[in-house]
Design an enzyme around this catalytic site. Structure first.
Site, PDB file in Angstrom:
ATOM      1  N   HIS A  54       0.824  -1.201   0.000  1.00  0.00           N
ATOM      2  CA  HIS A  54       0.000   0.000   0.000  1.00  0.00           C
ATOM      3  C   HIS A  54       0.860   1.254   0.000  1.00  0.00           C
ATOM      4  O   HIS A  54       0.539   2.251  -0.662  1.00  0.00           O
ATOM      5  CB  HIS A  54      -0.922  -0.010   1.220  1.00  0.00           C
ATOM      6  CG  HIS A  54      -1.787   1.200   1.330  1.00  0.00           C
ATOM      7  ND1 HIS A  54      -1.511   2.230   2.203  1.00  0.00           N
ATOM      8  CD2 HIS A  54      -2.906   1.562   0.656  1.00  0.00           C
ATOM      9  CE1 HIS A  54      -2.426   3.163   2.080  1.00  0.00           C
ATOM     10  NE2 HIS A  54      -3.289   2.793   1.158  1.00  0.00           N
ATOM     11  N   GLU A  57       1.978   1.953  -3.489  1.00  0.00           N
ATOM     12  CA  GLU A  57       0.896   2.527  -4.298  1.00  0.00           C
ATOM     13  C   GLU A  57       0.880   4.046  -4.156  1.00  0.00           C
ATOM     14  O   GLU A  57       0.701   4.789  -5.128  1.00  0.00           O
ATOM     15  CB  GLU A  57      -0.434   1.931  -3.850  1.00  0.00           C
ATOM     16  CG  GLU A  57      -1.652   2.545  -4.487  1.00  0.00           C
ATOM     17  CD  GLU A  57      -2.887   2.388  -3.610  1.00  0.00           C
ATOM     18  OE1 GLU A  57      -3.674   3.353  -3.532  1.00  0.00           O
ATOM     19  OE2 GLU A  57      -3.063   1.306  -3.013  1.00  0.00           O
ATOM     20  N   HIS A  58       1.101   4.542  -2.922  1.00  0.00           N
ATOM     21  CA  HIS A  58       1.123   5.984  -2.687  1.00  0.00           C
ATOM     22  C   HIS A  58       2.306   6.651  -3.377  1.00  0.00           C
ATOM     23  O   HIS A  58       2.180   7.754  -3.912  1.00  0.00           O
ATOM     24  CB  HIS A  58       1.193   6.264  -1.179  1.00  0.00           C
ATOM     25  CG  HIS A  58      -0.127   6.276  -0.501  1.00  0.00           C
ATOM     26  ND1 HIS A  58      -0.712   7.415  -0.008  1.00  0.00           N
ATOM     27  CD2 HIS A  58      -1.006   5.273  -0.240  1.00  0.00           C
ATOM     28  CE1 HIS A  58      -1.886   7.126   0.533  1.00  0.00           C
ATOM     29  NE2 HIS A  58      -2.083   5.825   0.415  1.00  0.00           N
ATOM     30  N   GLU A 127       4.774  10.781   2.835  1.00  0.00           N
ATOM     31  CA  GLU A 127       3.657   9.842   2.701  1.00  0.00           C
ATOM     32  C   GLU A 127       3.334   9.118   3.996  1.00  0.00           C
ATOM     33  O   GLU A 127       2.232   8.629   4.175  1.00  0.00           O
ATOM     34  CB  GLU A 127       3.939   8.831   1.580  1.00  0.00           C
ATOM     35  CG  GLU A 127       3.812   9.395   0.188  1.00  0.00           C
ATOM     36  CD  GLU A 127       2.498  10.115  -0.038  1.00  0.00           C
ATOM     37  OE1 GLU A 127       1.430   9.502   0.120  1.00  0.00           O
ATOM     38  OE2 GLU A 127       2.535  11.310  -0.379  1.00  0.00           O
ATOM     39  N   GLU A 134      -4.859   8.415   6.628  1.00  0.00           N
ATOM     40  CA  GLU A 134      -5.781   7.497   5.965  1.00  0.00           C
ATOM     41  C   GLU A 134      -6.194   6.376   6.917  1.00  0.00           C
ATOM     42  O   GLU A 134      -7.365   5.977   6.957  1.00  0.00           O
ATOM     43  CB  GLU A 134      -5.111   6.903   4.716  1.00  0.00           C
ATOM     44  CG  GLU A 134      -6.000   5.955   3.934  1.00  0.00           C
ATOM     45  CD  GLU A 134      -5.302   5.366   2.715  1.00  0.00           C
ATOM     46  OE1 GLU A 134      -5.854   4.401   2.137  1.00  0.00           O
ATOM     47  OE2 GLU A 134      -4.214   5.852   2.342  1.00  0.00           O
TER      48      GLU A 134
END
Length: 449
Positions: A54, A57-58, A127, A134
């Site tokens: 994940h 992906e960012h 991030e 998130e």
């Protein structure tokens, strides 16, 4: 559907280290979706690196060796395209939708972010905070929390039991080396499908794959088995167990109950979906009629046992979860809600009418066909099926398989998969009224005795 790298691949493809390529060409479509579907998600991580997929992906859109972040964003914006990505427990997906004339540019961009991302330390640090925020938002979504806990208890101490975002301590400690190692291990040609849908011709996508993806490593012997192999090896252990998080400040009790489900390749895959449709879904807040054909929705409405319920059949490459998610504010009647839900499961083993099977089949076929509306949905269907099963069932094939399912098939499935099986329970909220695990598990056999 056109498929390259079939078995055996053509002579040209044998010389190309590219992903498997598949398309569904619509000659009159003005737009196309092209996506790279990777057979690796959070399940390919370790306890220490959980959250890496994940995290990657960012970072994919934060700049490459050829394009800065602003250049990447401007290029997509100028062509009126849409670029996105997502991570699941078993897959990572990067896809782009654009006009047909811009497909070469979008494939170039997808190849660039997959093979040449800078992964700058400054971007990694930025991030971390984004992902932590998130995670805070996800933690506020009760359904997400319940299902994460359901996986954690059903697949204890196993990769499928971990969350996709990873724990907070991992998000704060994942390093650039961890990210590079994940790419090296999993971003290989044998674990990828390049899927296209819409106006892009198959041969054009093959040519673009050869141009932009030919430098991909073919495989990595250090990686975990692919989905096609996992289904043949030792599958995860399903653990009959529970997790409860009592919070009396919440306005509802939120309970998920599941048995071990079926994999994508299981012969019972579509029967499981039809059985799920018989149990059905219902939501009082949506104004849904209680008389939707589902016996459970009628009973729960008439007795005011729940606010909503949602049956589910979640599949993975070698296992799955089949169950129901219940939400109620009738706290003193949680025992009745669970009891009558499990009674409905038990009924499926011996008393299913052809009428309710036909209704469920019609709903399932409609749901599948409606979900394939648009090039992005079709590309997703192609990529997901090829990654998980090695072939794509076209919509007409799916219809044919579903249509052949009978009431006897459903009852046989229920007898083998639901009757007297271990269950996993995840419960969050005002759950004092939920009986202990042994009593709930005992209901699986006592109800019809």
């Amino acid at each position: 559907m056109d498929l390259c790298h079939d078995s055996p691949p053509c002579e040209r493809c044998q010389l190309m280290y590219t992903p498997q390529i598949a398309t569904e060409h619509s000659p009159y479509a003005q737009t196309s979706t092209v996506g790279v579907y990777i057979d690796a998600g959070s399940r390919a991580e370790t306890d220490r690196t959980n959250g890496t997929a994940h995290f990657l992906e960012h970072l994919a859109f934060k700049g490459t060796q050829k394009r800065s972040q602003s250049q990447l964003e401007l290029e997509i914006e100028n062509m009126g395209g849409h670029l996105n990505a997502y991570t699941s427990r078993e897959n990572t997906v990067y896809y782009a939708k654009s006009f047909n004339s811009d497909v070469p540019n979008t494939v170039d961009i997808l190849a660039d972010i997959l093979q040449n991302s800078k992964l700058e330390k400054s971007a990694i640090e930025r991030e971390r905070d984004v992902i932590l925020r998130e995670q805070e938002e996800v933690d506020k979504q009760v359904e997400e929390v319940v299902f994460d806990h359901l996986h954690a208890t059903a697949f204890q101490n196993q990769p499928l039991g971990r969350t996709i975002l990873g724990p907070k301590e991992n998000i704060q400690s994942i390093s650039r080396d961890d990210l590079i190692n994940y790419i090296t291990t999993n971003y290989t040609a044998d674990r990828m499908v390049l899927a296209g849908a819409g106006g892009v011709p198959h041969q054009q996508l093959v040519d673009l794959a050869e141009k932009y993806f030919s430098k991909l490593p073919q495989s990595n012997p250090q990686s975990q088995p692919s989905a096609s192999v996992r289904g043949l090896s030792a599958k995860p252990d399903f653990v009959g167990s529970e997790v409860r998080i009592r919070d009396d400040t919440m306005g509802t009790a939120n309970i998920a109950i599941a048995v071990e489900g079926v994999s994508w390749k299981d012969d019972d895959y579509f029967t499981a979906l039809v059985t799920q449709a018989i149990v059905g879904n219902w939501d009082r807040a949506m104004g849904n009629s209680p008389y939707l054909g589902s016996k459970l929705s009628t009973f729960i409405h008439e007795n005011k046992l729940a606010n909503s319920f949602m049956s589910f059949s979640t599949s993975y490459s070698d296992t799955g979860l089949w169950g129901i998610y219940l939400v109620t504010d009738a706290f003193t009647r949680i025992d009745d809600l669970v009891h009558f839900t499990l009674r409905e499961w038990s009924r499926l083993s011996f008393q299913v009418s052809e009428a309710e099977v036909e209704r469920a089949k019609a709903q399932l076929k409609a749901s599948i066909l409606l979900s394939l509306d648009g090039t992005t949905a079709v590309a997703e269907d192609i990529g997901r099926q090829l990654i998980t099963t090695g072939r794509r069932l076209a919509p007409e094939e799916v219809e044919r398989v579903v249509e052949a399912i009978s009431a006897k098939d459903v009852m046989d499935f229920a007898q083998r998969r639901l009757w007297d099986r271990d269950i996993a329970i995840s419960a969050v909220g005002q759950i004092e009224g939920l009986l202990d695990y042994a009593r709930v598990r005992g209901d699986m056999t006592r109800i019809l005795s």
